[in-house]
Enzyme design. Structure first.
Site, PDB file in Angstrom:
ATOM      1  N   PRO A 159       0.826  -1.209   0.000  1.00 32.12           N
ATOM      2  CA  PRO A 159       0.000   0.000   0.000  1.00 32.12           C
ATOM      3  C   PRO A 159       0.860   1.260   0.000  1.00 32.12           C
ATOM      4  O   PRO A 159       1.801   1.378   0.769  1.00 32.12           O
ATOM      5  CB  PRO A 159      -0.813  -0.100   1.284  1.00 32.12           C
ATOM      6  CG  PRO A 159      -0.157  -1.121   2.112  1.00 32.12           C
ATOM      7  CD  PRO A 159       0.711  -1.957   1.243  1.00 32.12           C
ATOM      8  N   GLU A 160       0.540   2.163  -0.882  1.00 28.83           N
ATOM      9  CA  GLU A 160       1.223   3.453  -0.937  1.00 28.83           C
ATOM     10  C   GLU A 160       0.357   4.484  -0.212  1.00 28.83           C
ATOM     11  O   GLU A 160      -0.736   4.172   0.240  1.00 28.83           O
ATOM     12  CB  GLU A 160       1.424   3.865  -2.398  1.00 28.83           C
ATOM     13  CG  GLU A 160       2.271   2.895  -3.207  1.00 28.83           C
ATOM     14  CD  GLU A 160       3.750   3.005  -2.869  1.00 28.83           C
ATOM     15  OE1 GLU A 160       4.124   3.916  -2.114  1.00 28.83           O
ATOM     16  OE2 GLU A 160       4.529   2.177  -3.363  1.00 28.83           O
ATOM     17  N   HIS A 190      -4.441 -14.593  11.569  1.00 25.69           N
ATOM     18  CA  HIS A 190      -3.731 -13.425  11.046  1.00 25.69           C
ATOM     19  C   HIS A 190      -4.311 -12.117  11.576  1.00 25.69           C
ATOM     20  O   HIS A 190      -3.838 -11.042  11.228  1.00 25.69           O
ATOM     21  CB  HIS A 190      -3.804 -13.399   9.520  1.00 25.69           C
ATOM     22  CG  HIS A 190      -3.238 -14.630   8.880  1.00 25.69           C
ATOM     23  ND1 HIS A 190      -1.916 -14.996   9.037  1.00 25.69           N
ATOM     24  CD2 HIS A 190      -3.804 -15.580   8.106  1.00 25.69           C
ATOM     25  CE1 HIS A 190      -1.701 -16.123   8.366  1.00 25.69           C
ATOM     26  NE2 HIS A 190      -2.825 -16.506   7.802  1.00 25.69           N
ATOM     27  N   ARG A 220       1.242 -11.345   6.190  1.00 21.36           N
ATOM     28  CA  ARG A 220       2.708 -11.448   6.148  1.00 21.36           C
ATOM     29  C   ARG A 220       3.391 -10.774   7.333  1.00 21.36           C
ATOM     30  O   ARG A 220       4.600 -10.892   7.498  1.00 21.36           O
ATOM     31  CB  ARG A 220       3.231 -10.883   4.822  1.00 21.36           C
ATOM     32  CG  ARG A 220       2.754 -11.745   3.662  1.00 21.36           C
ATOM     33  CD  ARG A 220       3.366 -11.295   2.350  1.00 21.36           C
ATOM     34  NE  ARG A 220       4.819 -11.440   2.337  1.00 21.36           N
ATOM     35  CZ  ARG A 220       5.580 -11.091   1.302  1.00 21.36           C
ATOM     36  NH1 ARG A 220       5.019 -10.574   0.232  1.00 21.36           N
ATOM     37  NH2 ARG A 220       6.879 -11.241   1.344  1.00 21.36           N
ATOM     38  N   ARG A 269      23.235  18.403  -3.392  1.00 24.13           N
ATOM     39  CA  ARG A 269      23.194  16.938  -3.427  1.00 24.13           C
ATOM     40  C   ARG A 269      23.418  16.427  -4.838  1.00 24.13           C
ATOM     41  O   ARG A 269      22.796  16.885  -5.778  1.00 24.13           O
ATOM     42  CB  ARG A 269      21.837  16.424  -2.923  1.00 24.13           C
ATOM     43  CG  ARG A 269      21.465  16.878  -1.524  1.00 24.13           C
ATOM     44  CD  ARG A 269      22.284  16.195  -0.445  1.00 24.13           C
ATOM     45  NE  ARG A 269      22.097  14.749  -0.426  1.00 24.13           N
ATOM     46  CZ  ARG A 269      21.091  14.140   0.204  1.00 24.13           C
ATOM     47  NH1 ARG A 269      20.177  14.831   0.830  1.00 24.13           N
ATOM     48  NH2 ARG A 269      21.009  12.825   0.202  1.00 24.13           N
TER      49      ARG A 269
END
Ligand SMILES: [Zn+2]
Length: 291
Positions: free
Chosen positions: A2-3, A113, A133, A172
């Protein structure tokens, strides 16, 4: 994984199920790396607390409690946060892009889970945190307690400004895309969104950060917000690489301009999209549109 858009969608869906409610009972699975706070202690501290707000910073969800402590939640790769009695496969798959929503529909039965179960004094819907997971995280931050995970996060991507990126870019030499993915600069920009934002801003991902101008930084941040907001508005489906398994979302449209389109023609100039690996991440761009 998930973002930010998927986490924000989860936040909006779960907020009404948490805020204003008083926790009556807490059940957890056994101690594991999923728990930043030992589960027995977590349960003890949460009982009797009322949740006052659910916030998001980057990909973290933070539930504020009435004693000033905060419950930190991270969905990891396969985490699902939802209310009991959820009857829509779509609700779950929109909230989470893991393989499949719980099989048992309409009522979900907690399984091995399901690491956290919150029961409330109003005897209403139970809130469940399931993670197959276990790369997700759950922990309690005491009142005024700092957390290194949150401390090191930069400004949230949805409220970031071009100046934030420009300041970090000064002197940078690292590629601008690598800087854009640095969570200590801007929190929550994932790989897909970085590629899409750099295309929209017309900046080559490999360009050294110090050679990106302020107007370009502004364009990059603006584009990143735009694609993420669009993704939130479409339930996380318009731009992510996730296609709902049941294909039921008739509104799905693939709006990716460069991500995972290697060898395909650029939508603007027909040049073939190229792919390189930057800092271990797949990076896609149009060599012509992105100088
Ligand atoms: Zn192009």
């Amino acid at each position: 994984m998930p973002e930010l858009p998927e986490v924000e969608i989860t936040r909006r869906q779960i907020e009404p199920l948490l805020v204003g409610r008083k926790i009556r009972r807490v059940e957890t699975t056994k101690p594991s790396y999923f728990f930043l706070t030992p589960p027995a202690l977590l349960a003890k501290k949460l009982v009797g607390r009322r949740i006052t707000a659910l916030e998001r910073l980057g990909k973290y969800l933070i539930a504020r409690l009435d004693d000033g402590s905060r419950l930190l939640l991270h969905l990891g790769m396969t985490g699902q946060l939802f209310g009991s009695g959820v009857s829509s496969v779509r609700l779950l798959s929109a909230a989470r892009r893991s393989a499949l929503a719980p099989e048992a529909q309409p009522a979900f039965e907690p399984d091995l889970h399901t690491h956290l179960r919150l029961y409330f004094a109003d005897r209403g819907p139970v809130v469940l945190f399931r993670d197959v997971r276990k790369f997700g995280k759950c922990g309690l931050l005491p009142r005024d307690g700092a957390d290194e995970r949150l401390e090191k996060l930069g400004v949230d991507a949805l409220s970031a400004r071009g100046e934030d990126l420009f300041k970090a870019a000064a002197l940078r030499k690292i590629p601008i895309k690598t800087l854009l993915l640095d969570q200590s600069v801007i929190a929550g920009v994932g790989n897909i969104y970085a590629d899409e934002a750099l295309f929209l801003a017309g900046v080559l991902p490999t360009r050294p950060a110090k050679r990106v101008t302020l107007p370009e930084c502004k364009a990059i941040v603006k584009a990143a917000k735009r694609v993420m907001r669009r993704s939130i508005a479409t339930g996380g489906s318009s731009i992510s690489d996730y296609i709902q398994p049941d294909g039921r979302d008739g509104g799905y449209q693939d709006e990716r301009r460069v991500y995972a389109r290697e060898g395909e023609p650029c939508r603007a100039c027909r040049t073939k999209i190229r792919r390189v690996v930057l800092g271990g991440r797949s990076t896609h761009f149009c060599p012509r549109c992105q100088p």
